[in-house]
Enzyme design. Structure first.
Site, PDB file in Angstrom:
ATOM      1  N   HIS A   1       0.842  -1.192   0.000  1.00  0.00           N
ATOM      2  CA  HIS A   1       0.000   0.000   0.000  1.00  0.00           C
ATOM      3  C   HIS A   1       0.877   1.242   0.000  1.00  0.00           C
ATOM      4  CE1 HIS A   1      -2.575   3.115   2.020  1.00  0.00           C
ATOM      5  NE2 HIS A   1      -3.348   2.714   1.054  1.00  0.00           N
TER       6      HIS A   1
ATOM      7  N   ASP B   1       0.583   5.344  -0.356  1.00  0.00           N
ATOM      8  CA  ASP B   1      -0.228   6.553  -0.476  1.00  0.00           C
ATOM      9  C   ASP B   1       0.377   7.450  -1.552  1.00  0.00           C
ATOM     10  OD1 ASP B   1      -2.181   6.018   1.443  1.00  0.00           O
ATOM     11  OD2 ASP B   1      -0.875   6.649   3.078  1.00  0.00           O
TER      12      ASP B   1
ATOM     13  N   ASP C   1      -8.022   1.951   2.482  1.00  0.00           N
ATOM     14  CA  ASP C   1      -7.587   2.956   3.458  1.00  0.00           C
ATOM     15  C   ASP C   1      -8.322   4.280   3.336  1.00  0.00           C
ATOM     16  OD1 ASP C   1      -5.989   3.839   5.590  1.00  0.00           O
ATOM     17  OD2 ASP C   1      -4.514   4.715   4.247  1.00  0.00           O
TER      18      ASP C   1
ATOM     19  N   HIS D   1      -7.046   9.850  -1.300  1.00  0.00           N
ATOM     20  CA  HIS D   1      -7.716   9.883   0.006  1.00  0.00           C
ATOM     21  C   HIS D   1      -6.947  10.584   1.129  1.00  0.00           C
ATOM     22  CE1 HIS D   1      -5.398   6.072   0.731  1.00  0.00           C
ATOM     23  NE2 HIS D   1      -5.241   6.674   1.880  1.00  0.00           N
TER      24      HIS D   1
END
Length: 819
Positions: free
Chosen positions: A184, A186, A305, A510
Site C-alpha cells: 500500500h 499513499d 484505506d 484519500h
C-alpha cells in the site's frame, strides 16, 4: 527531501566461493540500489529491507568486482517528521548512513531462527488448553538441546525436529487463509507526489526481486503464487514514465499472473467527497489504463484505506464491471464494531457487491502466528464462510512483502493447530467466497467510518478547488459536445480533457482531497486546480466560439446582446450580472433553455421587484413575491417564509445563519478528526465589527452585508442576497481564518419536525437520522454531504445549499454547515 548518490565499489574475496553474499546498507533514509543503470533493490530500514543479494552461491564465473550506485533520500518510510509519525516535515532533521558492508549470509542460521520463532509463537499463543502449544514448546526445547551453535553440522537435525511439527496436517474443516502480497503506497501524504514516484519504484523492484527468488511458489500445487496486489493506475503510469525498464519487468509478471492489478480506479480516491461523475471517471480512467496496458479490466474494487464509503458505490462498481469489493478501514470505527467481515453490500438503487474485510483488520500483516490466529478468531462470519484474506507487506509508505514473511507462511501452509495458509490471488479468494455466499448477510446503505469526520472540512481551499474544477470540466464537456454536434471544424478536446481529468482525479486521492497531508502536497494540489481552471477556461471559450460564434458578431441595426449559456438540464430564469458598454456592471433577468443558450437584448421584467426595507431597530426586511426574510443587525435570520404562506421557517426566539465557534482538540489525528465532545464547547459568534447595512436597495436584486469578529484573530464578512423571482436566499461569505484548533460552523434552526434529514450524495440522496437514539446514530454527529441537505415534513421543508463545503449535520431541527 534532498537526495544523495553514493558510488559503491565492491570486491568479493575468492575465499567466499559457494557462499551467499549480500551487500548490506542501513540508513534511516530510504534508498535504491542501481546496477547497470537500472534499479535493482529498494532499501528501507523501517520496511526490513537492508540488503541486496549479490549471489546466492558465489561461482567462479560470476563477477567478483562490481560497481553499484545507491540513491539515498532524506526521508524515511513515513516522510521526514520528527517525534511523531504524523508530525510535519522537520527542515532540520538529519539522516544518517549507519552501515555499508559486504557480508556472507548464513542461510542455515536464518532458517533455524524462523523455525524457532514459529514454534515459540505457537507455544505462547495456542494456549494451555491446546496440546499443540506443548508439542511446539517441547520441540523447540529439543532443538536447543540438539543444536550446537559452534557446529553447523548439528543444524539439520534441529530443523528436522521443526519440520516434523510443521508437516502434521490439518483436518478438512480448518479455516483457509488466502495470503496476498500487498504494498500500500499513499500517492501523497507525509511526502509529496514526486517522492511517491520513487516509493513505487523502490517497493515494486523489491517485489520483482522477491518473485525471482521464489519461482517454486509460482507453480506449487493448486496454482498457488506469490502475488503482489497493485491497484492505482496513476502509480503504474508514473513507473511507466520514469522507470521503463522496471515497468517492462512488471508487465511480464502481470502476464504470468503474479502481479495482480486490482481496484480499477485512477487513484485510491476518497470514498465520500468526489462527485458522482468524478467517481465514474476514476473507474473509467483506471479500467481503461489496465485494459490498454495489461489486456484486462479489474473485477475487484480495492479501497483499503479510505475514510468511509458512499452508498452509491455499489451501483457505480456494477456499472464498471466490478462485483467484488475489499476494504478494512471500518475496523477503525471509534464507537461501534462493524458486525461483518464478509457480506453483500447494497447501494441506494439495490445494486449489490460481494464485500470482504480481512478479519485481521489490517492490510500490512507480517505473516506472524499471532496475526493468523487473530484472522480466524476475529472473523465475524465464521460458519457462513470458511475463507478469508490476509494482506501481508509493509504499507502506507510502501515497502511491500519480505522474504521472512514468505518463509513464516511456508511453515504454516498446512500445520495442525493453525489455520491453513495458502498464497493466493484476489480472484481465488472471491471465487470461493462466491461459492459459499448463500448464507451471507446484507448491509444496506453507506459504510460510514466513525472516525476522521474532520476530513470533510479540513483544507477549505482544496475542497473549493475540487468542487469548482468538477463544475468547470462538466461545463467544458457539455459545451464541447454541443459544439461537436453542430458540425463544422470543431475538434473535441479529448486528450486535453483527459489530462485535466487526471489532474483532478489525482487530487481526489484519500489524503489530498480530505486535507490530511503535509503542506507541500497542499501546494501541489492548489497548483493543479489553478491549471485546471486556466486550461478549462480556454477550452470553454473555444467551444463557445465554435457553438455560438456567429451570434457573437455584432449585426447592423440590432441592439447589442449578451450571450448567456445554461449547462444544467432544466430551464432557468435568473438574475445575471453583465458588463455594459462603459464597463459598468448591470443586472438583467433572463430565461435560458435547458443545456442551451440565449442572446439577451431586452431583459425580462420581474413580476414583482425585490423590496428592501430597513426597520427602526436596524433590522432589514427583504421580499420578492416568492419568499420574505427578516435579518437582525448581526445578519441573523429571524424570519424566513414563503410569501403566499403564513408558515414561518425560523422557530420563535431562534436565529438562523448563526455562526458558532467550537474547540477542536482531537485525541490524536489532528487534521483528520473532530471528536463528539467538541459539541460541548459551542460559543455563538456575537462580536460585531460592522452592523448590517443595505448594499443593494432592490429592484432586480436586494442585498445587505455585515462583518463579525471570530475568535482572537479572524474576521468574517457576509453579503446576503435576494434576487427577483428567486426561491432561495444567497449568502456570500468570506472568512479571514487565523485560528488554531477551532472549528467554525453556521447553523439554521428550522420549524420542521422529522426523524430523518436528506443529504445529496453522488447521483442521488441519502437519509440519516436527526436523533441520537442509538450509538450508531450519535456516532454520525458530523457527516458529509455534497451540494445540499434538507429537512422536510409532509408538504413543507427547508434546504441548505452550498458551492464548496462537505461537512454538515442535522440534529433535531438544526441544519448545520461546517465552514
Amino acid at each position: 527531501w534532498e537526495t544523495c548518490w553514493f558510488k559503491v565499489e565492491l570486491s568479493i574475496p575468492s575465499a567466499w566461493a559457494g557462499r551467499e553474499v549480500h551487500f548490506v546498507w542501513e540508513s534511516d533514509g530510504e534508498g535504491m540500489v542501481w546496477r547497470d543503470a537500472q534499479p535493482v533493490q529498494g532499501l528501507t530500514k523501517e520496511g526490513e529491507k537492508t540488503s541486496y543479494i549479490l549471489t546466492s552461491s558465489l561461482k567462479e564465473t560470476e563477477p567478483h568486482s562490481l560497481t553499484l550506485y545507491v540513491e539515498l533520500a532524506c526521508n524515511g518510510l513515513f516522510g521526514a517528521g520528527k517525534g511523531s509519525m504524523i508530525a510535519p516535515p522537520d527542515p532540520d532533521r538529519r539522516f544518517t548512513l549507519s552501515k555499508a558492508e559486504l557480508v556472507i549470509f548464513n542461510r542455515d542460521v536464518y532458517e533455524l531462527l524462523v523455525d524457532l520463532e514459529i514454534l515459540l509463537d505457537m507455544a505462547q499463543l495456542l494456549g494451555e488448553e491446546n496440546q499443540r502449544s506443548f508439542q511446539a514448546l517441547y520441540t523447540a526445547n529439543q532443538m536447543v538441546n540438539v543444536c550446537d551453535v559452534t557446529d553447523p553440522s548439528t543444524f539439520p537435525a534441529a530443523r528436522d525436529l521443526a519440520a516434523a511439527i510443521f508437516s502434521q496436517r490439518n483436518g478438512e474443516s480448518q479455516h483457509t487463509i488466502h495470503a496476498v502480497g500487498h504494498c500500500h503506497i499513499d500517492s501523497a501524504w507525509l511526502w509529496p507526489y514526486e517522492e511517491t514516484i520513487r516509493k513505487c519504484a523502490r517497493s515494486w523492484v523489491s517485489v520483482v526481486r522477491l518473485m525471482e527468488r521464489n519461482p517454486e511458489l509460482t507453480f506449487a500445487c493448486s496454482q498457488l503464487r506469490l502475488t503482489s496486489v497493485l491497484w492505482q493506475a496513476q502509480q503504474f503510469e508514473w513507473v511507466r514514465s520514469w522507470y521503463p525498464g522496471l515497468y517492462a519487468q512488471i508487465r511480464d509478471f502481470v502476464a504470468k499472473g503474479q502481479f495482480v492489478p486490482v481496484g480499477g480506479t485512477w487513484v485510491e480516491m476518497d470514498g465520500n467527497l468526489p462527485s458522482g461523475e468524478s467517481m465514474v471517471r476514476q473507474f473509467l480512467q483506471g479500467q481503461r489504463f489496465f485494459q490498454e496496458q495489461f489486456g484486462r479490466i479489474c473485477s475487484e474494487f480495492w479501497l483499503p484505506d479510505t475514510f468511509g464509503y458512499s452508498a452509491q458505490l455499489p451501483q457505480l462498481m456494477r456499472g464498471c464491471g466490478i462485483r467484488r469489493f475489499l476494504t478494512q478501514k471500518l475496523s477503525w470505527n471509534l464507537v461501534n464494531t462493524f458486525p461483518h467481515h464478509t457480506f453483500f453490500w447494497e447501494g441506494i438503487d439495490g445494486s449489490r457487491v460481494l464485500t470482504h474485510f480481512p478479519p485481521g483488520d489490517s492490510y500490512g500483516m507480517h505473516g506472524r502466528v499471532e496475526e493468523m490466529l487473530k484472522t480466524v478468531k476475529n472473523n465475524k462470519d465464521k460458519g457462513r464462510v470458511n475463507h478469508s484474506a490476509f494482506l501481508f507487506g509493509f504499507g502506507d509508505g510502501g515497502g511491500g512483502p519480505t522474504q521472512k514473511m514468505l518463509d513464516r507462511m511456508k511453515r504454516m501452509s498446512d500445520t495442525d493447530g493453525l489455520p491453513r495458509v495458502q498464497l493466493s490471488t484476489p480472484n481465488q479468494l472471491f471465487s470461493v467466497l462466491e461459492k459459499e455466499s448463500s448464507q451471507l448477510c446484507t448491509w444496506v446503505g453507506e459504510l460510514f467510518l466513525e472516525l476522521h469526520n474532520g476530513t470533510y472540512t479540513t483544507q477549505a481551499q482544496i475542497k473549493k478547488g475540487n468542487r469548482e474544477c468538477e463544475r468547470i470540466l462538466h461545463d467544458v464537456e457539455v459545451l464541447s459536445a454541443l459544439a461537436l454536434a453542430r458540425g463544422g471544424t470543431f475538434q473535441y478536446p479529448a486528450s486535453q480533457l483527459q489530462r485535466l481529468w487526471r489532474l483532478l482525479l489525482l487530487n481526489q486521492f484519500h489524503d489530498v482531497l480530505p486535507g490530511s497531508c503535509i503542506q507541500l502536497v497542499v501546494e501541489d494540489a492548489l497548483q493543479y486546480y489553478t491549471e485546471i481552471r486556466r486550461a478549462g477556461a480556454r477550452l470553454q471559450e473555444e467551444a463557445v466560439q465554435s457553438l455560438c460564434g456567429d451570434l457573437l458578431q455584432p449585426k447592423a441595426g440590432s441592439a447589442k446582446g449578451t450571450l448567456v449559456l445554461n449547462t444544467l438540464p432544466w430551464e432557468r430564469t435568473e438574475v445575471i450580472s453583465r458588463t455594459g458598454p462603459a464597463g459598468t456592471k448591470t443586472l438583467a433577468l433572463v430565461t435560458v433553455p435547458s443545456m442551451g443558450y440565449a442572446v439577451v437584448r431586452e431583459p425580462l421584467l420581474p413580476p414583482q421587484p425585490v423590496a428592501v426595507r430597513k426597520q427602526e431597530d436596524g433590522s432589514i426586511a427583504m421580499e420578492n413575491g416568492v419568499i420574505a426574510v427578516c435579518l437582525d443587525v448581526m445578519g441573523r435570520l429571524t424570519s424566513l417564509r414563503l410569501a403566499d404562506s403564513e408558515r414561518e421557517s425560523v422557530p420563535d426566539g431562534c436565529y438562523a445563519n448563526q455562526f458558532a465557534l467550537f474547540d477542536d482538540i482531537p485525541l490524536y489525528w489532528d487534521a483528520w478528526d473532530v471528536m463528539d465532545y467538541h459539541l460541548e464547547t459551542r460559543k455563538p459568534v456575537t462580536a460585531l465589527l460592522k452592523p448590517l447595512e443595505i448594499t443593494l436597495a432592490g429592484g432586480l436584486r436586494g442585498s445587505a452585508s455585515f462583518s463579525l469578529q471570530i475568535g482572537e484573530n479572524s474576521t468574517l464578512t457576509q453579503e446576503i442576497i435576494l434576487d427577483a423571482t428567486c426561491p432561495y436566499l444567497r449568502f456570500l461569505t468570506q472568512v479571514e481564518w487565523k485560528e488554531a484548533h477551532k472549528f467554525l460552523k453556521v447553523e439554521f434552526p428550522v420549524q420542521v419536525r422529522s426523524t430523518n434529514a436528506t443529504y445529496e450524495i453522488q447521483f442521488g440522496h441519502l437519509q440519516r437520522p436527526t436523533h441520537w437514539n442509538t450509538s450508531w446514530d450519535w456516532a454520525r454527529f458530523e457527516v458529509w454531504a455534497h451540494k445540499w441537505l434538507d429537512l422536510s415534513e409532509h408538504g413543507f421543508g427547508v434546504a441548505l445549499l452550498n458551492d464548496c463545503k462537505y461537512g454538515a449535520s442535522a440534529h433535531r431541527n438544526v441544519l448545520s454547515l461546517s465552514l
